[in-house]
Design a protein around this motif. Structure first.
Motif, short mmCIF file in Angstrom:
data_model
loop_
_atom_site.label_atom_id
_atom_site.label_comp_id
_atom_site.label_asym_id
_atom_site.label_seq_id
_atom_site.Cartn_x
_atom_site.Cartn_y
_atom_site.Cartn_z
N LEU A 72 -30.37 -4.92 9.46
CA LEU A 72 -31.16 -4.27 8.42
C LEU A 72 -32.25 -3.49 9.14
N VAL A 73 -32.22 -2.16 8.98
CA VAL A 73 -33.09 -1.27 9.75
C VAL A 73 -34.22 -0.76 8.86
N SER A 74 -35.45 -0.91 9.34
CA SER A 74 -36.61 -0.40 8.62
C SER A 74 -36.64 1.12 8.73
N THR A 75 -36.70 1.80 7.60
CA THR A 75 -36.64 3.27 7.60
C THR A 75 -38.02 3.90 7.75
N ARG A 76 -39.07 3.06 7.85
CA ARG A 76 -40.44 3.58 8.00
C ARG A 76 -41.33 2.48 8.57
N PRO A 77 -42.49 2.81 9.09
CA PRO A 77 -43.44 1.76 9.46
C PRO A 77 -43.90 1.05 8.18
N GLN A 78 -43.90 -0.26 8.22
CA GLN A 78 -44.28 -1.01 7.02
C GLN A 78 -44.68 -2.42 7.39
N THR A 79 -45.43 -3.06 6.51
CA THR A 79 -45.84 -4.45 6.69
C THR A 79 -45.41 -5.24 5.47
N ILE A 80 -44.74 -6.37 5.73
CA ILE A 80 -44.19 -7.22 4.68
C ILE A 80 -45.01 -8.50 4.60
N SER A 81 -45.25 -8.96 3.41
CA SER A 81 -45.89 -10.26 3.20
C SER A 81 -44.82 -11.28 2.85
N LEU A 82 -44.82 -12.42 3.56
CA LEU A 82 -43.83 -13.46 3.31
C LEU A 82 -44.46 -14.81 3.62
N ALA A 83 -44.46 -15.70 2.64
CA ALA A 83 -44.98 -17.06 2.80
C ALA A 83 -46.37 -17.06 3.41
N GLY A 84 -47.20 -16.12 2.95
CA GLY A 84 -48.58 -16.08 3.40
C GLY A 84 -48.80 -15.42 4.74
N GLN A 85 -47.76 -14.86 5.34
CA GLN A 85 -47.90 -14.19 6.63
C GLN A 85 -47.52 -12.72 6.51
#
Length: 324
Positions: free
Chosen positions: A258-271
């Protein structure tokens, strides 16, 4: 309550979700090379999508394996013998196991082992209805670790581990050796293994199989992110990732990403998890084997080579082995 219904209820009550494994998921997504275990593909939606993949024209493994089974099931049944307990690791579509049960002599039991409880319930209910003389006893478990086998009203003459579909390829070669050792443990001495193994072949054939024109494999891959959103409260935007599958000829494996198509930040389980543009998550490997390579691997795990069947184009193989 019948034994089957009790087992199904227990499976539902015990069914973990992605949240119970959030530490492993965070470990994988925090690694230098991000990864997610392919076991998270198989929620109910993922299992349904995989069944669709198996019917795609580009996806040769299923139809090739089914052709081999149809051609050799009488011989397979003779090798297995009467009153076998069929233990299917990673039970999916009922199609292959129905073919097997229809040919076996007085099969004593069928034990589907699956990580997706909802899917397991549906499949087990259908088989219990259609095979009233077979003791259907589902087990909800991560089959990469030893698990407790159920008892049966009729004592099986032997355990037959059934692992069709070349799922063994999803594991690295060391992991596959460990899984085969678990299978040997569950088969017990005198038991047997019936397993499908995808073979090394032209990379163009492999690329087409894992990058289908209808986008079903892409939907299957992206469903992992949808599941993390639902079960861990993550905020992946699926449209900001694309499916990609490449063949590494040196390693002899397809690598699904799964390739990120842009710079991004994901929130998951508080991180917070940062992605650079074009950074990818590895979601699955699909290793391909030569016949000799796989036989050596299985023999190292405690099986003795028996019979191998291969299609005329050398795309796929089915192996019958006995546990020593």
């Amino acid at each position: 309550m019948t034994t089957l219904l009790a087992a199904l209820a227990t499976a539902n009550d015990a069914a973990p979700d992605v949240g119970e494994d959030h530490a492993q998921i965070l470990e994988g997504l925090g690694a230098r090379q991000k990864w997610i275990s392919p076991k998270y593909f198989y929620d109910e939606r993922g299992s349904e999508l995989f069944d669709q993949i198996c019917r795609l024209p580009e996806y040769y493994p299923t139809r090739t394996e089914l052709t081999l089974m149809d051609r050799h099931l009488a011989e397979i049944a003779s090798l297995v013998g009467p009153r076998a307990a069929v233990i299917e690791f990673g039970a999916g579509s009922n199609l292959k196991v129905r073919k097997l049960l229809n040919h076996l002599e007085r099969p004593a039991a069928y034990v589907p082992v699956e990580i997706s409880a909802d899917y397991l319930v549906k499949q087990a209910e259908e088989l219990a209805r259609d095979y009233p003389n077979v003791h259907v006893q589902p087990v909800f478990a991560d089959f990469t670790e030893p698990f407790e086998l159920p008892s049966h009203p009729v004592m099986p003459a032997r355990n037959l581990i059934f692992f069709p579909g070349s799922t063994i390829g999803n594991f690295t070669r060391p992991q596959a050796a460990e899984l085969l050792a678990v299978m040997r443990h569950e088969a017990r001495a005198g038991g047997a293994l019936l397993i499908g193994v995808d073979l090394r072949k032209n990379p163009a054939t492999l690329h087409a199989a894992y990058n289908d024109n209808q986008g079903v494999t892409a939907a299957f891959n992206l469903n992992v992110l949808r599941r993390l959103n639902r079960e861990l409260g993550a905020d992946f935007v699926l449209e900001h990732f694309r499916h990609e599958a490449i063949y590494d000829q040196g390693e002899g494996r397809i690598e699904m990403r799964l390739v990120s198509t842009r710079p991004q930040t994901i929130s998951l389980a508080g991180q917070q998890i940062a992605f650079a543009q074009e950074e990818h998550i590895i979601t699955e490997y699909s290793h391909k084997y030569s016949i000799e390579e796989f036989v050596a691997l299985a023999e190292g795990a405690g099986f003795d080579a028996g019979k191998t069947w291969v299609d005329e184009d050398s795309l796929f193989s089915i192996h019958f082995m006995t546990a020593r």
